[in-house]
Design a protein around this motif. Structure first.
Motif, PDB file in Angstrom:
ATOM      1  N   THR A  62       0.821  -1.226   0.000  1.00 56.67           N
ATOM      2  CA  THR A  62       0.000   0.000   0.000  1.00 56.67           C
ATOM      3  C   THR A  62       0.849   1.269   0.000  1.00 56.67           C
ATOM      4  OG1 THR A  62      -1.474  -1.287   1.391  1.00 56.67           O
ATOM      5  CG2 THR A  62      -2.010   1.042   1.160  1.00 56.67           C
ATOM      6  N   MET A  63       1.996   1.182   0.670  1.00 56.89           N
ATOM      7  CA  MET A  63       2.800   2.386   0.838  1.00 56.89           C
ATOM      8  C   MET A  63       3.485   2.817  -0.476  1.00 56.89           C
ATOM      9  SD  MET A  63       1.956   1.667   3.917  1.00 56.89           S
ATOM     10  CE  MET A  63       2.575   0.019   4.169  1.00 56.89           C
ATOM     11  N   LEU A  64       3.712   1.857  -1.396  1.00 57.52           N
ATOM     12  CA  LEU A  64       4.522   2.194  -2.582  1.00 57.52           C
ATOM     13  C   LEU A  64       3.924   3.313  -3.435  1.00 57.52           C
ATOM     14  CD1 LEU A  64       5.611  -1.437  -3.518  1.00 57.52           C
ATOM     15  CD2 LEU A  64       6.982   0.302  -2.363  1.00 57.52           C
ATOM     16  N   PRO A  65       2.675   3.177  -3.914  1.00 57.98           N
ATOM     17  CA  PRO A  65       2.127   4.285  -4.725  1.00 57.98           C
ATOM     18  C   PRO A  65       1.992   5.573  -3.915  1.00 57.98           C
ATOM     19  CG  PRO A  65       0.697   2.330  -4.821  1.00 57.98           C
ATOM     20  CD  PRO A  65       1.730   2.059  -3.790  1.00 57.98           C
ATOM     21  N   ALA A  66       1.740   5.445  -2.626  1.00 54.25           N
ATOM     22  CA  ALA A  66       1.558   6.645  -1.790  1.00 54.25           C
ATOM     23  C   ALA A  66       2.871   7.411  -1.659  1.00 54.25           C
ATOM     24  CB  ALA A  66       1.030   6.236  -0.419  1.00 54.25           C
ATOM     25  N   ILE A  67       3.978   6.674  -1.465  1.00 58.29           N
ATOM     26  CA  ILE A  67       5.295   7.317  -1.337  1.00 58.29           C
ATOM     27  C   ILE A  67       5.624   8.051  -2.632  1.00 58.29           C
ATOM     28  CG2 ILE A  67       7.801   6.878  -1.199  1.00 58.29           C
ATOM     29  CD1 ILE A  67       7.143   4.514   0.656  1.00 58.29           C
ATOM     30  N   GLU A  68       5.396   7.368  -3.743  1.00 59.23           N
ATOM     31  CA  GLU A  68       5.735   7.939  -5.041  1.00 59.23           C
ATOM     32  C   GLU A  68       5.039   9.275  -5.269  1.00 59.23           C
ATOM     33  OE1 GLU A  68       6.028   5.826  -9.284  1.00 59.23           O
ATOM     34  OE2 GLU A  68       7.096   5.241  -7.490  1.00 59.23           O
ATOM     35  N   ASN A  69       3.810   9.383  -4.812  1.00 60.62           N
ATOM     36  CA  ASN A  69       3.035  10.602  -5.058  1.00 60.62           C
ATOM     37  C   ASN A  69       2.894  11.464  -3.812  1.00 60.62           C
ATOM     38  OD1 ASN A  69       2.004  10.116  -7.959  1.00 60.62           O
ATOM     39  ND2 ASN A  69       1.718   8.176  -6.899  1.00 60.62           N
ATOM     40  N   ASN A  70       3.592  11.059  -2.748  1.00 59.38           N
ATOM     41  CA  ASN A  70       3.576  11.777  -1.474  1.00 59.38           C
ATOM     42  C   ASN A  70       2.152  12.042  -0.959  1.00 59.38           C
ATOM     43  OD1 ASN A  70       4.909  12.816   0.687  1.00 59.38           O
ATOM     44  ND2 ASN A  70       5.072  14.887  -0.161  1.00 59.38           N
ATOM     45  N   ILE A  71       1.342  10.999  -0.984  1.00 55.72           N
ATOM     46  CA  ILE A  71      -0.037  11.127  -0.490  1.00 55.72           C
ATOM     47  C   ILE A  71      -0.118  10.462   0.892  1.00 55.72           C
ATOM     48  CG2 ILE A  71      -2.456  10.468  -0.905  1.00 55.72           C
ATOM     49  CD1 ILE A  71      -1.804  10.542  -3.891  1.00 55.72           C
ATOM     50  N   PRO A  72      -0.617  11.184   1.887  1.00 52.79           N
ATOM     51  CA  PRO A  72      -0.718  10.572   3.211  1.00 52.79           C
ATOM     52  C   PRO A  72      -1.775   9.461   3.243  1.00 52.79           C
ATOM     53  CG  PRO A  72      -1.680  12.779   3.214  1.00 52.79           C
ATOM     54  CD  PRO A  72      -1.057  12.591   1.867  1.00 52.79           C
ATOM     55  N   ILE A  73      -1.507   8.465   4.083  1.00 47.24           N
ATOM     56  CA  ILE A  73      -2.472   7.368   4.280  1.00 47.24           C
ATOM     57  C   ILE A  73      -3.004   7.526   5.702  1.00 47.24           C
ATOM     58  CG2 ILE A  73      -2.747   4.857   4.425  1.00 47.24           C
ATOM     59  CD1 ILE A  73      -0.235   4.586   2.681  1.00 47.24           C
ATOM     60  N   ARG A  74      -4.303   7.367   5.884  1.00 46.15           N
ATOM     61  CA  ARG A  74      -4.822   7.438   7.248  1.00 46.15           C
ATOM     62  C   ARG A  74      -5.634   6.174   7.534  1.00 46.15           C
ATOM     63  NH1 ARG A  74      -5.296  11.510  10.951  1.00 46.15           N
ATOM     64  NH2 ARG A  74      -4.860  13.174   9.465  1.00 46.15           N
ATOM     65  N   ILE A  75      -5.273   5.507   8.634  1.00 47.10           N
ATOM     66  CA  ILE A  75      -6.044   4.333   9.064  1.00 47.10           C
ATOM     67  C   ILE A  75      -7.156   4.845   9.974  1.00 47.10           C
ATOM     68  CG2 ILE A  75      -5.921   2.036  10.130  1.00 47.10           C
ATOM     69  CD1 ILE A  75      -3.844   2.255   7.981  1.00 47.10           C
ATOM     70  N   LYS A  76      -8.389   4.457   9.694  1.00 51.57           N
ATOM     71  CA  LYS A  76      -9.529   4.936  10.481  1.00 51.57           C
ATOM     72  C   LYS A  76     -10.399   3.759  10.923  1.00 51.57           C
ATOM     73  CE  LYS A  76     -11.324   8.758  10.359  1.00 51.57           C
ATOM     74  NZ  LYS A  76     -11.468   9.731  11.481  1.00 51.57           N
ATOM     75  N   ASN A  77     -11.130   3.980  12.007  1.00 47.26           N
ATOM     76  CA  ASN A  77     -11.976   2.923  12.542  1.00 47.26           C
ATOM     77  C   ASN A  77     -13.447   3.150  12.175  1.00 47.26           C
ATOM     78  OD1 ASN A  77     -13.206   0.932  14.004  1.00 47.26           O
ATOM     79  ND2 ASN A  77     -12.243   1.448  15.964  1.00 47.26           N
ATOM     80  N   THR A  78     -14.009   2.242  11.382  1.00 51.31           N
ATOM     81  CA  THR A  78     -15.423   2.338  10.982  1.00 51.31           C
ATOM     82  C   THR A  78     -16.345   2.327  12.205  1.00 51.31           C
ATOM     83  OG1 THR A  78     -14.882   1.157   8.963  1.00 51.31           O
ATOM     84  CG2 THR A  78     -17.193   1.168   9.572  1.00 51.31           C
ATOM     85  N   PHE A  79     -15.883   1.665  13.270  1.00 52.79           N
ATOM     86  CA  PHE A  79     -16.725   1.521  14.454  1.00 52.79           C
ATOM     87  C   PHE A  79     -16.508   2.658  15.451  1.00 52.79           C
ATOM     88  CE2 PHE A  79     -15.724  -2.407  12.395  1.00 52.79           C
ATOM     89  CZ  PHE A  79     -16.990  -2.940  12.162  1.00 52.79           C
TER      90      PHE A  79
END
Ligand code: ADP
Ligand code: ASP
Ligand code: MG
Length: 461
Positions: free
Chosen positions: A268-285
């Motif tokens: 998951t991190m590879l395309p995000a690093i390339e484009n410098n897009i932050p990833i956020r883990i969130k809880n549906t509950f």
């Protein structure tokens, strides 16, 4: 916004995600979703039943799939036209899936290619259902089958993405929808070759789909909605006292997930690093919780060690012998022999005496790997250059991960002391020169105790 299996796994959850997506409406969300929890496993285990011609089991699974998805449609989709369309789509999928299972039985053949075709049904049911639920709730949405977007090679089960073609497709298909304020609901995990043959990106691959789609669109944030408040200092299901991490770096996240932290897929991190897009883990509950932010920032937050994790069900193979000392090419031959039979090496360790090279591999490959190495070194063994190939079954890797470990003395010492105090013996050790992680190999039966002891040492009880 990627929703995982448990987030789309039942009535209440599906209602919850509908409201979550609605609340992000002005930010023009794109949704990626997994199969309902348990469905991919059911599809794949039923494929094995089909291969064994266990007709009753296949019929029972088909019945379960049909009942589960119809129940959702009938409960959550109230407008007759939307509901009938969904029920019709489900019926066609069920019929097609049943024919595929029958084909597997008749031919007594179940290739990786067939397994991918079978696994793809989970996301197809789930995402068509989510799009219909959204529409019924007044959110403009459209079901998008990712096999039309994400193009891959034919490495079934873990296909590699052609980013150029995929980027073009995503732009052409998703941009116009987003511009019209329609929420695309894209199937995670599945893709296709350029000839249109179904492939998958590997188990838990929907996270990766989200990163591919989000990066191609240049989105603001890639959100991974799951069933925990974010990345924790250890798997909360296995370790007492695991704590939430508000922020970690891409590299920490990649390292943790590679070493078994299931909360996010390592790719998951590879395309995000390339484009410098932050990833956020969130809880549906627990949607108001800020979750965990994964970004390019390093050394975030307190704590030198961020995470203690483990990978189970491994084996250790060692090539040993005094005659190896100073002989060039032994390591290369070890790797080539294993690469030839497609065995993934998870960890390598060699002492500077060069008397022994040890490798950690998946347990399922242990016999094949040992045989391949025996063959490769048969002549060297006869000439006493190599004493033998030793196999140790049932081991696990424990990884201690943290960007802040770099240059800080004593981390290895503290780790080993904690493990010793738990009365666990360490079989092998490796540390990459990036000093981002220390990996240890222990017997499988000791892993929970050792992980807990290391966690207590660094994070307190
Ligand atoms: P999804 O179906 O949403 O993709 P997963 O089951 O794949 O969800 O991932 C979430 C699970 O990951 C959590 O329920 C948790 O048990 C597990 N997990 C393992 N390691 C960690 C960790 N370090 N932090 C948070 N969760 C973790
Ligand atoms: N449904 C797929 C799996 O179970 C992909 C995913 O959930 O991410 O592996
Ligand atoms: Mg997952």
């Amino acid at each position: 916004m990627k929703f995982g299996g448990t987030s789309v796994g039942d009535i209440l959850q599906l209602q919850e995600i509908t409201e979550i997506v609605r609340s992000y409406g002005t930010q023009r969300p794109v949704v990626v979703a997994s199969a309902m929890s348990g469905i991919t496993d059911l599809l794949l285990s039923t494929a094995q039943s089909a291969l064994r011609n266990e007709t009753a089991k296949v019929k029972e699974a088909i019945e379960t799939l049909s009942r589960k998805h119809s129940h959702i449609a009938e409960t959550l989709v109230t407008q007759p036209d939307i509901r009938d369309k969904l029920l019709g789509y489900n019926a066609r999928l069920i019929e097609l899936l049943y024919s595929i299972y029958q084909g597997v039985g008749w031919l007594s053949e179940l290739s990786p290619r067939s397994l991918d075709a079978i696994a793809s049904f989970g996301e197809r049911f789930s995402c068509a259902q989510i799009a219909a639920i959204f529409k019924d709730a007044g959110i403009s949405a459209e079901y998008v089958d990712a096999r039309k977007l994400i193009l891959t090679d034919a490495d079934f089960g873990q296909a590699a993405v052609d980013f150029t073609a995929t980027g073009t497709n995503i732009h052409k298909t998703l941009k116009p929808l987003v511009e019209k304020n329609i929420v695309p609901v894209v199937t995670g995990f599945i893709a296709a070759t350029k000839e249109g043959i179904t492939t998958t990106l590997g188990r838990s691959g929907s996270d990766y789909t989200a990163a591919i789609v989000g990066s191609a669109l240049g989105c603001e944030e890639i959100q991974i909605w799951t069933d925990v408040d974010g990345v924790m200092t250890a798997d909360p299901r296995r370790v007492n006292g695991a704590r939430h991490l508000p922020e970690i770096s891409y590299r920490e996240a990649a390292e943790m997930s590679y070493f078994g932290a299931k909360v996010i897929h390592p790719k998951t991190m590879l395309p995000a690093i390339e484009n410098n897009i932050p990833i956020r883990i969130k809880n549906t509950f627990n949607p108001s919780h800020p979750g965990t932010l994964i970004s390019g920032k390093t050394n975030t937050g307190a704590g030198v060690v961020k995470n203690v994790t483990s990978i189970d069900d491994l084996a250790l193979v060692a090539v040993e012998g005094n005659g190896m000392i100073g002989v060039p090419g032994v390591a290369a031959r070890v790797f080539t022999a294993l690469a030839r039979i497609g065995v993934n090496v998870m960890m390598i360790s060699q002492a500077s005496s060069e008397h022994n090279i040890c490798l950690v591999i998946p347990r399922k490959d242990q016999r094949r790997a040992a045989d391949a190495l025996q063959n490769e070194f048969a002549k060297d063994m006869a000439a006493k250059i190599i004493d033998g190939v030793r196999l140790r079954e049932d081991v696990a890797i424990i990884a201690v991960v943290g960007e802040g470990m770099r240059g800080v003395p004593g981390i290895a010492g503290k780790t080993f002391t904690a493990v010793a105090r738990a009365n666990v013996s360490i079989i092998a050790v490796a540390q990459g020169s990036s000093e981002l992680n220390i990996s240890l190999v222990v017997d499988q039966c000791d892993v929970i105790r050792a992980v807990q002891a290391i966690h207590d040492e660094f994070m307190g009880k």
